[in-house]
Design a protein around this motif. Structure first.
Motif, PDB file in Angstrom:
ATOM      1  N   VAL A  77       4.534   7.920 -33.206  1.00 51.02           N
ATOM      2  CA  VAL A  77       5.698   8.751 -33.498  1.00 51.02           C
ATOM      3  C   VAL A  77       5.512   9.411 -34.854  1.00 51.02           C
ATOM      4  N   TYR A  78       5.717  10.715 -34.888  1.00 51.37           N
ATOM      5  CA  TYR A  78       5.616  11.507 -36.113  1.00 51.37           C
ATOM      6  C   TYR A  78       6.980  12.146 -36.370  1.00 51.37           C
ATOM      7  N   SER A  79       7.286  12.405 -37.651  1.00 51.29           N
ATOM      8  CA  SER A  79       8.628  12.915 -37.940  1.00 51.29           C
ATOM      9  C   SER A  79       8.642  13.768 -39.202  1.00 51.29           C
ATOM     10  N   LEU A  80       9.561  14.733 -39.216  1.00 44.41           N
ATOM     11  CA  LEU A  80       9.874  15.535 -40.396  1.00 44.41           C
ATOM     12  C   LEU A  80      11.395  15.521 -40.564  1.00 44.41           C
ATOM     13  N   ALA A  81      11.855  14.811 -41.569  1.00 47.07           N
ATOM     14  CA  ALA A  81      13.295  14.644 -41.750  1.00 47.07           C
ATOM     15  C   ALA A  81      14.002  15.962 -42.057  1.00 47.07           C
ATOM     16  N   ASP A  82      13.350  16.845 -42.850  1.00 45.20           N
ATOM     17  CA  ASP A  82      14.016  18.092 -43.221  1.00 45.20           C
ATOM     18  C   ASP A  82      14.209  19.031 -42.033  1.00 45.20           C
ATOM     19  N   MET A  83      13.395  18.886 -40.988  1.00 46.09           N
ATOM     20  CA  MET A  83      13.553  19.691 -39.780  1.00 46.09           C
ATOM     21  C   MET A  83      14.320  18.938 -38.687  1.00 46.09           C
ATOM     22  N   LYS A  84      14.626  17.681 -38.950  1.00 48.10           N
ATOM     23  CA  LYS A  84      15.263  16.820 -37.952  1.00 48.10           C
ATOM     24  C   LYS A  84      14.469  16.855 -36.647  1.00 48.10           C
ATOM     25  N   LEU A  85      13.173  16.633 -36.813  1.00 46.60           N
ATOM     26  CA  LEU A  85      12.245  16.719 -35.692  1.00 46.60           C
ATOM     27  C   LEU A  85      11.393  15.461 -35.617  1.00 46.60           C
ATOM     28  N   ALA A  86      11.279  14.911 -34.424  1.00 48.23           N
ATOM     29  CA  ALA A  86      10.394  13.777 -34.164  1.00 48.23           C
ATOM     30  C   ALA A  86       9.500  14.123 -32.983  1.00 48.23           C
ATOM     31  N   VAL A  87       8.263  13.654 -33.041  1.00 43.00           N
ATOM     32  CA  VAL A  87       7.303  13.925 -31.976  1.00 43.00           C
ATOM     33  C   VAL A  87       6.655  12.607 -31.560  1.00 43.00           C
ATOM     34  N   LEU A  88       6.701  12.328 -30.272  1.00 46.55           N
ATOM     35  CA  LEU A  88       5.995  11.169 -29.724  1.00 46.55           C
ATOM     36  C   LEU A  88       4.729  11.678 -29.038  1.00 46.55           C
ATOM     37  N   GLN A  89       3.582  11.286 -29.554  1.00 46.86           N
ATOM     38  CA  GLN A  89       2.319  11.668 -28.935  1.00 46.86           C
ATOM     39  C   GLN A  89       1.793  10.487 -28.116  1.00 46.86           C
ATOM     40  N   ILE A  90       1.547  10.725 -26.834  1.00 46.67           N
ATOM     41  CA  ILE A  90       1.022   9.699 -25.937  1.00 46.67           C
ATOM     42  C   ILE A  90      -0.429  10.049 -25.629  1.00 46.67           C
ATOM     43  N   ARG A  91      -1.343   9.126 -25.903  1.00 45.14           N
ATOM     44  CA  ARG A  91      -2.766   9.431 -25.789  1.00 45.14           C
ATOM     45  C   ARG A  91      -3.471   8.668 -24.674  1.00 45.14           C
ATOM     46  N   ALA A  92      -2.752   7.906 -23.890  1.00 45.49           N
ATOM     47  CA  ALA A  92      -3.386   7.107 -22.837  1.00 45.49           C
ATOM     48  C   ALA A  92      -2.543   7.183 -21.561  1.00 45.49           C
ATOM     49  N   PRO A  93      -3.171   7.047 -20.408  1.00 43.24           N
ATOM     50  CA  PRO A  93      -2.440   7.083 -19.142  1.00 43.24           C
ATOM     51  C   PRO A  93      -1.491   5.891 -18.993  1.00 43.24           C
ATOM     52  N   ILE A  94      -0.443   6.111 -18.209  1.00 44.22           N
ATOM     53  CA  ILE A  94       0.483   5.031 -17.883  1.00 44.22           C
ATOM     54  C   ILE A  94      -0.147   4.190 -16.773  1.00 44.22           C
ATOM     55  N   ILE A  95      -0.068   2.881 -16.905  1.00 51.13           N
ATOM     56  CA  ILE A  95      -0.583   2.000 -15.862  1.00 51.13           C
ATOM     57  C   ILE A  95       0.229   2.219 -14.589  1.00 51.13           C
ATOM     58  N   GLN A  96      -0.467   2.391 -13.496  1.00 53.57           N
ATOM     59  CA  GLN A  96       0.164   2.857 -12.257  1.00 53.57           C
ATOM     60  C   GLN A  96       1.337   1.995 -11.809  1.00 53.57           C
ATOM     61  N   THR A  97       1.246   0.695 -11.981  1.00 48.83           N
ATOM     62  CA  THR A  97       2.307  -0.187 -11.517  1.00 48.83           C
ATOM     63  C   THR A  97       3.465  -0.314 -12.507  1.00 48.83           C
ATOM     64  N   LYS A  98       3.376   0.421 -13.646  1.00 54.51           N
ATOM     65  CA  LYS A  98       4.404   0.258 -14.676  1.00 54.51           C
ATOM     66  C   LYS A  98       5.102   1.570 -15.043  1.00 54.51           C
ATOM     67  N   TYR A  99       5.096   2.521 -14.113  1.00 58.12           N
ATOM     68  CA  TYR A  99       5.766   3.805 -14.361  1.00 58.12           C
ATOM     69  C   TYR A  99       7.257   3.602 -14.626  1.00 58.12           C
ATOM     70  N   LYS A 100       7.908   2.832 -13.777  1.00 56.71           N
ATOM     71  CA  LYS A 100       9.352   2.623 -13.894  1.00 56.71           C
ATOM     72  C   LYS A 100       9.682   1.883 -15.181  1.00 56.71           C
ATOM     73  N   GLN A 101       8.881   0.887 -15.505  1.00 57.17           N
ATOM     74  CA  GLN A 101       9.101   0.129 -16.740  1.00 57.17           C
ATOM     75  C   GLN A 101       8.933   1.019 -17.964  1.00 57.17           C
ATOM     76  N   PHE A 102       7.958   1.928 -17.916  1.00 57.32           N
ATOM     77  CA  PHE A 102       7.738   2.845 -19.033  1.00 57.32           C
ATOM     78  C   PHE A 102       8.927   3.782 -19.210  1.00 57.32           C
ATOM     79  N   ARG A 103       9.464   4.296 -18.109  1.00 57.49           N
ATOM     80  CA  ARG A 103      10.625   5.182 -18.198  1.00 57.49           C
ATOM     81  C   ARG A 103      11.825   4.455 -18.810  1.00 57.49           C
ATOM     82  N   LYS A 104      12.034   3.217 -18.410  1.00 59.95           N
ATOM     83  CA  LYS A 104      13.139   2.439 -18.970  1.00 59.95           C
ATOM     84  C   LYS A 104      12.967   2.229 -20.466  1.00 59.95           C
ATOM     85  N   LEU A 105      11.721   1.965 -20.887  1.00 59.25           N
ATOM     86  CA  LEU A 105      11.440   1.775 -22.310  1.00 59.25           C
ATOM     87  C   LEU A 105      11.747   3.036 -23.106  1.00 59.25           C
TER      88      LEU A 105
END
Length: 260
Positions: A77-105
């Motif tokens: 997670v990256y952030s700039l407080a003065d812009m009120k902006l946060a960025v989540l960068q995801i660099r790896a695939p989601i494990i196939q059996t854990k799609y629903k769990q990832f969405r809940k997280l």
């Protein structure tokens, strides 16, 4: 679970969150790279989860030898407080059996952080477009009802095209219309869940094919910039976005001269 870099966690209340979907061509991730690199966003934490394939690497946005050996993980997670902006960068695939769990997280973190809106950058297979989607721009958007309430009519001047619904049974005109995003990974599921849970989410996507997807990433991030105005356009549009150093090896390190 979000783990902050500092002892005291940052506040994301009323921030805009931008994140990619793991989709065809990795276009969303490449576009997210451009945002983080151009705005020189510092890392403020990471998402600790077993839903993603584990990975670790060097700093993908290194600007000098001193910070090149800093480690990066599969969800930062990256952030700039003065812009009120946060960025989540995801660099790896989601494990196939854990799609629903990832969405809940992700939804749990979004609600706990009180983001004002969420933007999901994604892509879809170009070869699976229907006749209406072949002509004109390959860029599309989707807004949840909660996001539409916030935006109102402010995007009319941009003349954006909403993602078309297609017939559940092609060739039968009166069949049920459905949202179809092949190659979009969790895009449709995140959008559908956001609609039902009242989360202000916008999906910005482009139709593309696997290959050199750098032009698609530039097109998508420019599309986003038309709306959020993250960076001002210079006289030379080529200088609008800063390419991260990690892109130097995007297609490998080249052919070894020893082969010849």
């Amino acid at each position: 679970m979000f783990v902050p870099v500092e002892c005291s966690p940052p506040s994301f209340k009323d921030f805009t969150l931008i994140m990619p979907a793991i989709s065809v061509g990795n276009v969303g991730q490449l576009a997210t790279d451009l945002i983080i690199s151009t705005l020189n966003m510092p890392a403020v934490g990471y998402i600790h989860t077993d839903c993603l394939i584990p990975m670790v690497g060097n700093n993908p946005y290194a600007s000098s030898p001193e910070n090149s050996d800093e480690l990066s993980t599969n969800a930062e997670v990256y952030s700039l407080a003065d812009m009120k902006l946060a960025v989540l960068q995801i660099r790896a695939p989601i494990i196939q059996t854990k799609y629903k769990q990832f969405r809940k997280l992700i939804f749990s973190w979004i609600k706990a952080s009180e983001f004002s809106r969420v933007v999901l950058l994604s892509s879809s297979y170009a070869y699976q477009r229907d006749d209406r989607q072949i002509h004109g721009t390959p860029l599309r958007y989707l807004f949840t009802p909660a996001m539409q309430t916030i935006i109102g009519d402010r995007l009319q001047d941009l003349q954006w095209k909403e993602m078309e619904r297609i017939a559940a049974f092609p060739g039968i005109s009166n069949s049920e219309q459905r949202l179809y995003i092949p190659g979009g990974g969790v895009t449709k599921a995140l959008y559908t869940d956001s609609c039902s849970e009242g989360i202000p989410l916008a999906v910005l996507l482009t139709f593309c094919s696997e290959g050199d997807n750098i032009p698609d990433a530039f097109a998508l991030v420019n599309y986003l910039n038309e709306w959020l105005h993250l960076v001002e356009k210079p006289c030379n549009v080529a200088l609008l976005w800063k390419i991260p150093c990690s892109w130097k090896l995007l297609f490998g390190s080249g052919i070894p001269p020893a082969l010849f």
